[in-house]
Every structure is written in structure tokens, then in C-alpha cells.
Design a protein around this motif. Structure first.
Motif, PDB file in Angstrom:
ATOM      1  N   ARG A  94      -1.751  13.201 -37.313  1.00  0.00           N
ATOM      2  CA  ARG A  94      -3.042  13.536 -37.927  1.00  0.00           C
ATOM      3  C   ARG A  94      -4.195  12.787 -37.248  1.00  0.00           C
ATOM      4  O   ARG A  94      -5.278  13.341 -37.055  1.00  0.00           O
ATOM      5  N   TYR A  95      -3.964  11.525 -36.877  1.00  0.00           N
ATOM      6  CA  TYR A  95      -4.990  10.724 -36.203  1.00  0.00           C
ATOM      7  C   TYR A  95      -5.455  11.427 -34.923  1.00  0.00           C
ATOM      8  O   TYR A  95      -6.651  11.609 -34.708  1.00  0.00           O
ATOM      9  N   TYR A  96      -4.494  11.840 -34.091  1.00  0.00           N
ATOM     10  CA  TYR A  96      -4.876  12.486 -32.834  1.00  0.00           C
ATOM     11  C   TYR A  96      -5.359  13.912 -33.035  1.00  0.00           C
ATOM     12  O   TYR A  96      -6.233  14.377 -32.310  1.00  0.00           O
ATOM     13  N   GLN A  97      -4.842  14.618 -34.020  1.00  0.00           N
ATOM     14  CA  GLN A  97      -5.328  15.970 -34.285  1.00  0.00           C
ATOM     15  C   GLN A  97      -6.810  15.932 -34.637  1.00  0.00           C
ATOM     16  O   GLN A  97      -7.618  16.668 -34.075  1.00  0.00           O
ATOM     17  N   MET A  98      -7.191  15.048 -35.526  1.00  0.00           N
ATOM     18  CA  MET A  98      -8.599  14.945 -35.935  1.00  0.00           C
ATOM     19  C   MET A  98      -9.465  14.478 -34.764  1.00  0.00           C
ATOM     20  O   MET A  98     -10.543  15.020 -34.523  1.00  0.00           O
ATOM     21  N   LYS A  99      -9.010  13.475 -34.044  1.00  0.00           N
ATOM     22  CA  LYS A  99      -9.759  12.925 -32.919  1.00  0.00           C
ATOM     23  C   LYS A  99      -9.952  13.972 -31.824  1.00  0.00           C
ATOM     24  O   LYS A  99     -11.059  14.166 -31.337  1.00  0.00           O
ATOM     25  N   LEU A 100      -8.887  14.662 -31.438  1.00  0.00           N
ATOM     26  CA  LEU A 100      -8.973  15.599 -30.320  1.00  0.00           C
ATOM     27  C   LEU A 100      -9.672  16.898 -30.705  1.00  0.00           C
ATOM     28  O   LEU A 100     -10.458  17.433 -29.919  1.00  0.00           O
ATOM     29  N   PHE A 101      -9.424  17.427 -31.890  1.00  0.00           N
ATOM     30  CA  PHE A 101     -10.162  18.615 -32.327  1.00  0.00           C
ATOM     31  C   PHE A 101     -11.657  18.309 -32.366  1.00  0.00           C
ATOM     32  O   PHE A 101     -12.482  19.123 -31.965  1.00  0.00           O
ATOM     33  N   GLY A 102     -12.012  17.127 -32.844  1.00  0.00           N
ATOM     34  CA  GLY A 102     -13.406  16.728 -32.908  1.00  0.00           C
ATOM     35  C   GLY A 102     -14.059  16.610 -31.539  1.00  0.00           C
ATOM     36  O   GLY A 102     -15.273  16.741 -31.406  1.00  0.00           O
ATOM     37  N   ALA A 103     -13.250  16.356 -30.509  1.00  0.00           N
ATOM     38  CA  ALA A 103     -13.765  16.218 -29.144  1.00  0.00           C
ATOM     39  C   ALA A 103     -13.659  17.526 -28.356  1.00  0.00           C
ATOM     40  O   ALA A 103     -13.867  17.534 -27.145  1.00  0.00           O
ATOM     41  N   GLY A 104     -13.296  18.629 -29.024  1.00  0.00           N
ATOM     42  CA  GLY A 104     -13.267  19.928 -28.369  1.00  0.00           C
ATOM     43  C   GLY A 104     -11.941  20.336 -27.751  1.00  0.00           C
ATOM     44  O   GLY A 104     -11.869  21.329 -27.031  1.00  0.00           O
ATOM     45  N   TRP A 105     -10.865  19.609 -28.020  1.00  0.00           N
ATOM     46  CA  TRP A 105      -9.539  19.972 -27.516  1.00  0.00           C
ATOM     47  C   TRP A 105      -8.927  21.025 -28.435  1.00  0.00           C
ATOM     48  O   TRP A 105      -9.220  21.073 -29.623  1.00  0.00           O
ATOM     49  N   THR A 106      -8.046  21.873 -27.882  1.00  0.00           N
ATOM     50  CA  THR A 106      -7.319  22.869 -28.672  1.00  0.00           C
ATOM     51  C   THR A 106      -5.822  22.682 -28.434  1.00  0.00           C
ATOM     52  O   THR A 106      -5.411  22.143 -27.407  1.00  0.00           O
ATOM     53  N   VAL A 107      -5.020  23.143 -29.377  1.00  0.00           N
ATOM     54  CA  VAL A 107      -3.562  23.030 -29.231  1.00  0.00           C
ATOM     55  C   VAL A 107      -3.059  24.119 -28.303  1.00  0.00           C
ATOM     56  O   VAL A 107      -3.439  25.279 -28.419  1.00  0.00           O
ATOM     57  N   ASP A 108      -2.202  23.747 -27.369  1.00  0.00           N
ATOM     58  CA  ASP A 108      -1.532  24.696 -26.472  1.00  0.00           C
ATOM     59  C   ASP A 108      -0.119  24.903 -27.030  1.00  0.00           C
ATOM     60  O   ASP A 108       0.801  24.162 -26.707  1.00  0.00           O
ATOM     61  N   ASN A 109       0.035  25.911 -27.900  1.00  0.00           N
ATOM     62  CA  ASN A 109       1.319  26.142 -28.564  1.00  0.00           C
ATOM     63  C   ASN A 109       2.438  26.526 -27.599  1.00  0.00           C
ATOM     64  O   ASN A 109       3.609  26.359 -27.919  1.00  0.00           O
ATOM     65  N   SER A 110       2.097  27.028 -26.417  1.00  0.00           N
ATOM     66  CA  SER A 110       3.136  27.402 -25.461  1.00  0.00           C
ATOM     67  C   SER A 110       3.875  26.185 -24.921  1.00  0.00           C
ATOM     68  O   SER A 110       4.959  26.317 -24.359  1.00  0.00           O
ATOM     69  N   SER A 114       9.721  20.903 -30.885  1.00  0.00           N
ATOM     70  CA  SER A 114      10.057  20.106 -32.051  1.00  0.00           C
ATOM     71  C   SER A 114      11.553  20.189 -32.289  1.00  0.00           C
ATOM     72  O   SER A 114      12.176  21.212 -32.021  1.00  0.00           O
ATOM     73  N   GLY A 115      12.119  19.112 -32.769  1.00  0.00           N
ATOM     74  CA  GLY A 115      13.540  19.086 -33.069  1.00  0.00           C
ATOM     75  C   GLY A 115      13.817  18.015 -34.101  1.00  0.00           C
ATOM     76  O   GLY A 115      12.898  17.432 -34.674  1.00  0.00           O
ATOM     77  N   ALA A 116      15.103  17.738 -34.313  1.00  0.00           N
ATOM     78  CA  ALA A 116      15.487  16.715 -35.281  1.00  0.00           C
ATOM     79  C   ALA A 116      15.017  15.347 -34.791  1.00  0.00           C
ATOM     80  O   ALA A 116      15.524  14.799 -33.840  1.00  0.00           O
ATOM     81  N   GLY A 117      13.986  14.827 -35.426  1.00  0.00           N
ATOM     82  CA  GLY A 117      13.507  13.495 -35.090  1.00  0.00           C
ATOM     83  C   GLY A 117      12.677  13.412 -33.830  1.00  0.00           C
ATOM     84  O   GLY A 117      12.525  12.327 -33.263  1.00  0.00           O
ATOM     85  N   SER A 118      12.125  14.520 -33.362  1.00  0.00           N
ATOM     86  CA  SER A 118      11.257  14.469 -32.181  1.00  0.00           C
ATOM     87  C   SER A 118      10.233  15.594 -32.249  1.00  0.00           C
ATOM     88  O   SER A 118      10.444  16.598 -32.918  1.00  0.00           O
ATOM     89  N   ASP A 119       9.129  15.386 -31.554  1.00  0.00           N
ATOM     90  CA  ASP A 119       8.083  16.396 -31.557  1.00  0.00           C
ATOM     91  C   ASP A 119       7.151  16.141 -30.388  1.00  0.00           C
ATOM     92  O   ASP A 119       6.968  15.001 -29.965  1.00  0.00           O
ATOM     93  N   ILE A 120       6.585  17.215 -29.858  1.00  0.00           N
ATOM     94  CA  ILE A 120       5.541  17.122 -28.852  1.00  0.00           C
ATOM     95  C   ILE A 120       4.471  18.141 -29.206  1.00  0.00           C
ATOM     96  O   ILE A 120       4.782  19.303 -29.474  1.00  0.00           O
ATOM     97  N   THR A 121       3.223  17.676 -29.260  1.00  0.00           N
ATOM     98  CA  THR A 121       2.079  18.546 -29.464  1.00  0.00           C
ATOM     99  C   THR A 121       1.188  18.371 -28.250  1.00  0.00           C
ATOM    100  O   THR A 121       0.851  17.244 -27.886  1.00  0.00           O
ATOM    101  N   VAL A 122       0.816  19.488 -27.613  1.00  0.00           N
ATOM    102  CA  VAL A 122       0.007  19.428 -26.400  1.00  0.00           C
ATOM    103  C   VAL A 122      -1.368  20.016 -26.693  1.00  0.00           C
ATOM    104  O   VAL A 122      -1.488  21.112 -27.233  1.00  0.00           O
ATOM    105  N   TYR A 123      -2.385  19.254 -26.328  1.00  0.00           N
ATOM    106  CA  TYR A 123      -3.780  19.665 -26.493  1.00  0.00           C
ATOM    107  C   TYR A 123      -4.353  19.956 -25.107  1.00  0.00           C
ATOM    108  O   TYR A 123      -3.999  19.295 -24.132  1.00  0.00           O
ATOM    109  N   GLN A 124      -5.239  20.944 -25.040  1.00  0.00           N
ATOM    110  CA  GLN A 124      -5.842  21.324 -23.764  1.00  0.00           C
ATOM    111  C   GLN A 124      -7.355  21.381 -23.898  1.00  0.00           C
ATOM    112  O   GLN A 124      -7.897  21.826 -24.914  1.00  0.00           O
ATOM    113  N   LYS A 125      -8.025  20.928 -22.843  1.00  0.00           N
ATOM    114  CA  LYS A 125      -9.484  21.021 -22.745  1.00  0.00           C
ATOM    115  C   LYS A 125      -9.773  21.291 -21.280  1.00  0.00           C
ATOM    116  O   LYS A 125      -9.597  20.406 -20.441  1.00  0.00           O
ATOM    117  N   GLY A 126     -10.148  22.526 -20.979  1.00  0.00           N
ATOM    118  CA  GLY A 126     -10.326  22.915 -19.578  1.00  0.00           C
ATOM    119  C   GLY A 126      -8.992  22.835 -18.857  1.00  0.00           C
ATOM    120  O   GLY A 126      -7.997  23.390 -19.313  1.00  0.00           O
TER     121      GLY A 126
END
Length: 163
Positions: A94-110, A114-126
Motif C-alpha cells: 500500500r505504501y508504494y501503491q499510494m506513492k507511485l500512483f501519486g507520482a504518475g506511475w501505472t501498474v503493468d499487469n502483464s 503472485s504465489g504462495a508467500g510471494s508477489d511482484i507488482t510492476v509499475y511503469q512510467k514511460g
């Protein structure tokens, strides 16, 4: 008397401006290479990743690749012996989602995973990317049985560009 009063006001304004610069400058500036333990190295996370998530201790910046992305990453010290992964991973994400969305980054769902006990969320800006990750080391789980805590969780930040 008026000159003394004006001089005092000017002195107070200078002191206040210096205090604000000193206080806010430390909060919003991106760490220098000496802050990240990299000496003369040019390794640096994207400025939008700073300030770092404050609830964990962070290691040093290192070169990294993430699928077709090349850049740098910073890993936390493990948060040890927890029983609920979401209590560590949730606030971090949540900390990085709020920070990066506020700075104009978007999530790159491609690029998400996510799996049992792990996750990666990738943000893109340009053409730039920032990824937040967490991985879990489950303790005492026997082969062939479901994973369970207590466990250790390591958080990570990656920034880079596509190759």
C-alpha cells in the motif's frame, strides 16, 4: 527600535528557512551513493522509490535483472518469525501503491506475478519500471505438506528499464 525589530524578524525568517530546508531536505531527497553503501558506484534506484518504506531495515543497492528489465534492486533485511504474511506485505504494498500512483506511475499487469508467500507488482512510467516484491521463507514445513508460518518475509524494490 523599528530597525531592531525588523532585523530580528529577518533573522528569525532566515533561521526558520534553514530549519525547514534541513528538515524537509532529509525527508524528500533521494539517497546518494554513500547513503546506499555503493561508494563511487553509479547504482541508484529511481527517485520515486524514495523515501524507502520505513518499517524495515534495508540492505545495499545492487545490479539486477527482472525478466527483460535491467536495473538495480534493494532488498530488506528479513522480517523474522511472523505468523501473518499480510501484516508485513500489505502495508509495504500500500505504501508504494499510494506513492507511485501519486507520482504518475501505472501498474503493468502483464508483468505481475503472485504465489504462495510471494508477489511482484510492476509499475511503469514511460520507459521506466519500478517493481515491489516480497518473498517468504516458510520455517518447519515438511516436504509434501502445505506451507505454513512461522516464516520470514523479505521485501524488495527494483527499478530499471526494458532491455
Amino acid at each position: 527600535m523599528t530597525r531592531i525589530w525588523q532585523g530580528g524578524v529577518i533573522l528569525l525568517l532566515i533561521i526558520a528557512a534553514a530549519a525547514v530546508y534541513w528538515f524537509w531536505g532529509d525527508i524528500v531527497r533521494a539517497p546518494t551513493n554513500s547513503d546506499t553503501g555503493q561508494g563511487a558506484s553509479s547504482l541508484m534506484l529511481a527517485a520515486d522509490a524514495y523515501p524507502l518504506y520505513p518499517s524495515v531495515a534495508w540492505g545495499s543497492v545492487a545490479s539486477a535483472t527482472l525478466e527483460d528489465l535491467t536495473g538495480v534492486e534493494l532488498m530488506s533485511q528479513p522480517v523474522t518469525d511472523i505468523t501473518d504474511i499480510a501484516l508485513v506485505s500489505g502495508p509495504f504494498e500500500r505504501y508504494y501503491q499510494m506513492k507511485l500512483f501519486g507520482a504518475g506511475w501505472t501498474v503493468d499487469n502483464s508483468r505481475a506475478a503472485s504465489g504462495a508467500g510471494s508477489d511482484i507488482t510492476v509499475y511503469q512510467k514511460g520507459s521506466n519500471f519500478i517493481a515491489t516484491t516480497f518473498t517468504t521463507d516458510f520455517k518447519g514445513t515438511k516436504p509434501g505438506e502445505p506451507v505454513e508460518c512461522p516464516c520470514d518475509v523479505t521485501l524488495g524494490i527494483f527499478s530499471g528499464t526494458a532491455q
